[in-house]
Scaffold this motif. Structure first.
Motif, PDB file in Angstrom:
ATOM      1  N   GLN A 189       6.303  28.597 -12.852  1.00 50.54           N
ATOM      2  CA  GLN A 189       5.964  29.673 -11.922  1.00 50.54           C
ATOM      3  C   GLN A 189       5.176  29.089 -10.761  1.00 50.54           C
ATOM      4  O   GLN A 189       4.133  28.462 -10.946  1.00 50.54           O
ATOM      5  N   LYS A 190       5.734  29.308  -9.578  1.00 44.90           N
ATOM      6  CA  LYS A 190       5.066  28.723  -8.413  1.00 44.90           C
ATOM      7  C   LYS A 190       4.539  29.853  -7.538  1.00 44.90           C
ATOM      8  O   LYS A 190       5.310  30.690  -7.086  1.00 44.90           O
ATOM      9  N   ASP A 191       3.232  29.859  -7.325  1.00 40.10           N
ATOM     10  CA  ASP A 191       2.690  30.853  -6.406  1.00 40.10           C
ATOM     11  C   ASP A 191       2.770  30.308  -4.984  1.00 40.10           C
ATOM     12  O   ASP A 191       3.154  29.151  -4.770  1.00 40.10           O
ATOM     13  N   ALA A 192       2.416  31.126  -4.029  1.00 40.82           N
ATOM     14  CA  ALA A 192       2.526  30.750  -2.610  1.00 40.82           C
ATOM     15  C   ALA A 192       1.726  29.491  -2.321  1.00 40.82           C
ATOM     16  O   ALA A 192       2.165  28.609  -1.575  1.00 40.82           O
ATOM     17  N   LYS A 193       0.558  29.392  -2.965  1.00 42.39           N
ATOM     18  CA  LYS A 193      -0.318  28.246  -2.721  1.00 42.39           C
ATOM     19  C   LYS A 193       0.357  26.955  -3.215  1.00 42.39           C
ATOM     20  O   LYS A 193       0.333  25.918  -2.544  1.00 42.39           O
ATOM     21  N   THR A 194       0.958  27.057  -4.417  1.00 43.47           N
ATOM     22  CA  THR A 194       1.630  25.879  -4.991  1.00 43.47           C
ATOM     23  C   THR A 194       2.803  25.470  -4.123  1.00 43.47           C
ATOM     24  O   THR A 194       3.016  24.270  -3.870  1.00 43.47           O
ATOM     25  N   ILE A 195       3.578  26.475  -3.672  1.00 43.99           N
ATOM     26  CA  ILE A 195       4.745  26.166  -2.841  1.00 43.99           C
ATOM     27  C   ILE A 195       4.306  25.484  -1.549  1.00 43.99           C
ATOM     28  O   ILE A 195       4.884  24.483  -1.123  1.00 43.99           O
ATOM     29  N   LYS A 196       3.233  25.973  -0.973  1.00 43.93           N
ATOM     30  CA  LYS A 196       2.711  25.394   0.274  1.00 43.93           C
ATOM     31  C   LYS A 196       2.291  23.936   0.027  1.00 43.93           C
ATOM     32  O   LYS A 196       2.602  23.036   0.812  1.00 43.93           O
ATOM     33  N   LYS A 197       1.597  23.754  -1.097  1.00 48.24           N
ATOM     34  CA  LYS A 197       1.105  22.423  -1.447  1.00 48.24           C
ATOM     35  C   LYS A 197       2.300  21.462  -1.641  1.00 48.24           C
ATOM     36  O   LYS A 197       2.283  20.319  -1.188  1.00 48.24           O
ATOM     37  N   PHE A 251       0.838  -1.198   0.000  1.00 45.70           N
ATOM     38  CA  PHE A 251       0.000   0.000   0.000  1.00 45.70           C
ATOM     39  C   PHE A 251       0.878   1.256   0.000  1.00 45.70           C
ATOM     40  O   PHE A 251       0.666   2.190  -0.784  1.00 45.70           O
ATOM     41  N   LEU A 252       1.896   1.234   0.866  1.00 43.92           N
ATOM     42  CA  LEU A 252       2.770   2.416   0.962  1.00 43.92           C
ATOM     43  C   LEU A 252       3.609   2.610  -0.303  1.00 43.92           C
ATOM     44  O   LEU A 252       3.865   3.743  -0.707  1.00 43.92           O
ATOM     45  N   ASN A 253       4.015   1.522  -0.924  1.00 44.96           N
ATOM     46  CA  ASN A 253       4.769   1.638  -2.183  1.00 44.96           C
ATOM     47  C   ASN A 253       3.946   2.389  -3.219  1.00 44.96           C
ATOM     48  O   ASN A 253       4.432   3.295  -3.892  1.00 44.96           O
ATOM     49  N   GLN A 254       2.679   1.979  -3.298  1.00 44.59           N
ATOM     50  CA  GLN A 254       1.781   2.603  -4.277  1.00 44.59           C
ATOM     51  C   GLN A 254       1.577   4.092  -3.938  1.00 44.59           C
ATOM     52  O   GLN A 254       1.671   4.950  -4.816  1.00 44.59           O
ATOM     53  N   ARG A 255       1.367   4.342  -2.648  1.00 44.98           N
ATOM     54  CA  ARG A 255       1.131   5.729  -2.204  1.00 44.98           C
ATOM     55  C   ARG A 255       2.356   6.598  -2.482  1.00 44.98           C
ATOM     56  O   ARG A 255       2.250   7.728  -2.954  1.00 44.98           O
ATOM     57  N   ASN A 256       3.523   6.046  -2.212  1.00 40.39           N
ATOM     58  CA  ASN A 256       4.756   6.797  -2.444  1.00 40.39           C
ATOM     59  C   ASN A 256       4.918   7.150  -3.919  1.00 40.39           C
ATOM     60  O   ASN A 256       5.329   8.257  -4.263  1.00 40.39           O
ATOM     61  N   ASN A 257       4.588   6.186  -4.779  1.00 36.67           N
ATOM     62  CA  ASN A 257       4.705   6.450  -6.219  1.00 36.67           C
ATOM     63  C   ASN A 257       3.799   7.604  -6.628  1.00 36.67           C
ATOM     64  O   ASN A 257       4.186   8.473  -7.408  1.00 36.67           O
ATOM     65  N   GLU A 258       2.579   7.589  -6.068  1.00 38.53           N
ATOM     66  CA  GLU A 258       1.629   8.663  -6.408  1.00 38.53           C
ATOM     67  C   GLU A 258       2.156  10.020  -5.910  1.00 38.53           C
ATOM     68  O   GLU A 258       2.104  11.014  -6.630  1.00 38.53           O
ATOM     69  N   LEU A 259       2.675  10.010  -4.672  1.00 39.19           N
ATOM     70  CA  LEU A 259       3.190  11.265  -4.105  1.00 39.19           C
ATOM     71  C   LEU A 259       4.379  11.777  -4.913  1.00 39.19           C
ATOM     72  O   LEU A 259       4.478  12.976  -5.199  1.00 39.19           O
ATOM     73  N   ILE A 260       5.269  10.856  -5.293  1.00 42.92           N
ATOM     74  CA  ILE A 260       6.440  11.269  -6.085  1.00 42.92           C
ATOM     75  C   ILE A 260       5.990  11.910  -7.393  1.00 42.92           C
ATOM     76  O   ILE A 260       6.495  12.957  -7.817  1.00 42.92           O
ATOM     77  N   ALA A 261       4.957  11.306  -8.020  1.00 42.01           N
ATOM     78  CA  ALA A 261       4.453  11.850  -9.286  1.00 42.01           C
ATOM     79  C   ALA A 261       3.895  13.263  -9.076  1.00 42.01           C
ATOM     80  O   ALA A 261       4.149  14.170  -9.879  1.00 42.01           O
ATOM     81  N   GLN A 262       3.162  13.436  -7.980  1.00 34.91           N
ATOM     82  CA  GLN A 262       2.583  14.773  -7.706  1.00 34.91           C
ATOM     83  C   GLN A 262       3.671  15.810  -7.436  1.00 34.91           C
ATOM     84  O   GLN A 262       3.602  16.938  -7.927  1.00 34.91           O
ATOM     85  N   VAL A 263       4.681  15.410  -6.651  1.00 31.33           N
ATOM     86  CA  VAL A 263       5.775  16.340  -6.348  1.00 31.33           C
ATOM     87  C   VAL A 263       6.486  16.733  -7.638  1.00 31.33           C
ATOM     88  O   VAL A 263       6.760  17.913  -7.885  1.00 31.33           O
ATOM     89  N   ARG A 264       6.742  15.745  -8.493  1.00 32.83           N
ATOM     90  CA  ARG A 264       7.425  16.019  -9.771  1.00 32.83           C
ATOM     91  C   ARG A 264       6.632  17.022 -10.603  1.00 32.83           C
ATOM     92  O   ARG A 264       7.191  17.930 -11.202  1.00 32.83           O
ATOM     93  N   LYS A 265       5.310  16.809 -10.608  1.00 23.93           N
ATOM     94  CA  LYS A 265       4.433  17.668 -11.413  1.00 23.93           C
ATOM     95  C   LYS A 265       4.530  19.124 -10.909  1.00 23.93           C
ATOM     96  O   LYS A 265       4.698  20.058 -11.703  1.00 23.93           O
ATOM     97  N   LEU A 266       4.454  19.271  -9.584  1.00 18.72           N
ATOM     98  CA  LEU A 266       4.523  20.619  -9.015  1.00 18.72           C
ATOM     99  C   LEU A 266       5.902  21.239  -9.196  1.00 18.72           C
ATOM    100  O   LEU A 266       6.026  22.429  -9.478  1.00 18.72           O
ATOM    101  N   GLU A 267       6.945  20.414  -9.034  1.00 17.13           N
ATOM    102  CA  GLU A 267       8.315  20.917  -9.225  1.00 17.13           C
ATOM    103  C   GLU A 267       8.510  21.406 -10.652  1.00 17.13           C
ATOM    104  O   GLU A 267       9.253  22.334 -10.925  1.00 17.13           O
ATOM    105  N   GLY A 268       7.792  20.749 -11.579  1.00 12.46           N
ATOM    106  CA  GLY A 268       7.948  21.062 -13.002  1.00 12.46           C
ATOM    107  C   GLY A 268       7.321  22.399 -13.383  1.00 12.46           C
ATOM    108  O   GLY A 268       7.641  22.964 -14.438  1.00 12.46           O
TER     109      GLY A 268
END
Lengths: 415, 150
Positions: free
Chosen positions: A140-148, A120-137
């Protein structure tokens, strides 16, 4: 039909009479008892499953019943144990062995539960990594994005840590302490320890854990506190692996892949250590870059020192070339916004404590920064010195002049 | 008369003083026979009772060949009185020995079968030693077969 049955019955009766009349050797009775005893003892030792072990109970009971009539002979002949003691020994050996299976059984059910959580955690970690990558990409990052992004990274870090702990527990459960202490695991030990269900998973889980940790560091920018906590976690994991890793490879890897598996995991550990060290340099480089300072690539203390010295040397050379305003802006970004604001208070101790940077190199860089500052903001101490000297000279002159007696006064006194 | 009584008392005291100390009852019996392989020198070793002796003389007595022990096993048991009973496959006799002054001394030689025994074995049947050979079963003492050979 009746005639045939009658013949069989007579034959059996004769056989019975004949066998009871046939004299038996006492020694043979004792030898047979010893032989059966040894066989049961061996079966207890060699049992690989609880079901196999349980079959032995019947044999112990049967041995006890079959030889009770020879108890007196056995008591005299068995040495040093007697009949009762021998049966007791077998029962004790059985109970002891049953304990081994019970422990392994409990551990294997623990592994089953841990496995589900790890998946379960492996799957969750993969999803989180994908989301972090998307935001890092996002450029322009506003305050809300940076917080997220910060929240996601925190969640990912805690999730990875949780998964690592589960994998460590799993490793523990897969290798009972008694097996860790053995110099060599026999085939019997391996069969006893191996959980068929885990054959494919256990080594993969170890690899996934390390790989995810490396990936986590690649997509995030970490501070010394985070890195210290990761180092601690890394050491725990490495220690555990050193204790049971070879044993797990022995049990779970296929014969022709043992060396390869071991090598792969050791390489991953090396990569993980390297990634933690590298992460500090990447984060430092990012700190400078955030303030518009592009240092030459560095991934160790020596390179970092050279890079800083080279940057300052270039700036010093360009002092007359660039405008003074531009030079001062670069200095402010470098020294005030990065070096004294982040690097010195946040990173310096971490670098020194973890022997990533020497005191000597630190001093070299600090002297160079002071030199740079002096070049930009020259000190006017000599002007103040001259003014001070003039003031002292004037003051001395008036003081001497004030104390000198007037000539006319001295003449009238004489008169 | 007085002199005679005095002489008798003195003699009695002398006899009592000189008699050997005897501990009794004592039981030397082994619960089961020992089957001992004979080594290339004719020696056998009984580890449980720490007994070791050479069988060459026994084989010479039985077969007139002191080297006939090759590949054979010695069957040995001790009765309650401490006599050792020995025999082996093809022996016609059971030999009775007594331990004395670092030796085993033959006390008796009991003839069992003129053609030699097929597969003899001993059982302890205190106060006897039971000899079994096939269907033959005899009770032995150090003096011979109990009730004579049937």
């Amino acid at each position: 039909m009746i005639k045939n049955n009658f013949i069989v019955l007579v034959a059996l009766a004769l056989l019975l009479v004949f066998s009871s009349a046939y004299p038996q050797s006492d020694r043979e009775i004792v030898d047979n008892f010893k032989k059966e005893y040894s066989e049961i003892e061996k079966q207890i030792k060699n049992a690989t499953t609880l079901a196999e072990l349980n079959k032995v109970v019947e044999k112990i009971t049967s041995l006890k019943q079959n030889y009770i009539k020879h108890k007196e002979l056995l008591d005299k002949s068995l040495y040093p144990d007697k009949y009762d003691k021998s049966i007791l020994n077998l029962n004790s050996a059985y109970i002891l062995r049953q304990g081994d299976f019970a422990t392994i059984d409990v551990l294997q059910s623990e592994v089953g539960e841990l496995k589900q959580q790890v998946e379960f955690l492996n799957q969750r970690n993969n999803e989180l990594i994908a989301q972090v990558r998307k935001l890092e990409g996002q450029t322009q990052k506003d305050a809300k994005t940076i917080k997220k992004l910060e929240n996601l990274v925190a969640e990912l870090r805690s999730s990875i840590k949780e998964r690592d702990e589960l994998v460590l527990n799993m490793i523990d459960s897969l290798m009972p302490p008694t097996m860790r202490e053995k110099d060599i695991l026999t085939d019997k030990d391996k069969t006893l320890v191996m959980s068929e269900e885990e054959k494919q998973n256990v080594l993969n889980n170890v690899k996934t854990t390390i790989t995810d940790n490396i990936r986590f560091m690649q997509i995030t920018s970490l501070k010394p506190d985070d890195l210290n906590s990761i180092r601690e976690q890394q050491n725990d994991f490495a220690n555990k692996w050193q204790k049971v890793g070879i044993r797990l490879i022995e049990v779970y890897a296929d014969d022709d892949q043992k060396t390869e598996e071991l090598q792969q995991i050791e390489e991953l550990f090396d990569n993980w250590y390297e990634a933690v060290e590298m992460e500090a340099w990447v984060s430092i480089s990012e700190e400078f870059a955030l303030n518009g300072i592009d240092l030459r690539f560095f991934n160790n203390g020596k390179e970092f020192t050279n890079s800083v010295l080279m940057f300052i040397d270039d700036e010093l050379k360009n002092l007359g070339v660039k405008s003074e305003e531009e030079s001062k802006r670069v200095y402010a970004n470098f020294a005030d916004s990065t070096w004294f604001a982040t690097l010195q208070p946040v990173w310096m101790n971490y670098l020194i404590e973890n022997k990533m940077l020497t005191e000597e190199n630190k001093n070299k860089m600090e002297s160079k920064i002071a030199e740079w500052k002096n070049a930009l903001y020259p000190s006017n101490w000599w002007i103040y010195l001259i003014i001070a000297l003039v003031i002292i000279t004037v003051a001395t002159f008036f003081f001497i002049r004030g104390r000198k007696p007037k000539v006319s006064d001295s003449v009238s006194m004489k008169e | 008369m007085k002199q005679l009584i005095a002489c008798l008392i003195t003699s009695l005291l002398f006899i009592v003083a000189c008699s050997t100390l005897t501990l009794q009852p004592a039981n030397f019996s082994w619960p089961i026979e020992s089957v001992l392989p004979i080594d290339s020198d004719g020696n056998v070793v009984e580890e449980r009772y720490s007994l070791e002796f050479n069988t060459a003389g026994l084989f010479f007595e039985e077969f007139q060949d002191s080297m006939a022990f090759g590949g054979k096993e010695m069957r040995l048991i001790r009765d309650n009185k401490g006599y050792y009973f020995m025999t082996a496959i093809s022996f016609k006799n059971v030999y009775v020995f007594k331990a004395y002054d670092g030796t085993l001394t033959k006390k008796n030689k009991i003839l069992i079968n003129e053609t030699g025994m097929q597969n003899p074995l001993f059982n302890q049947r205190d106060p006897f030693i039971e000899l079994v050979d096939g269907l033959t079963k005899l009770n032995l003492t150090n003096e011979g077969i109990e009730g004579g050979l049937k």
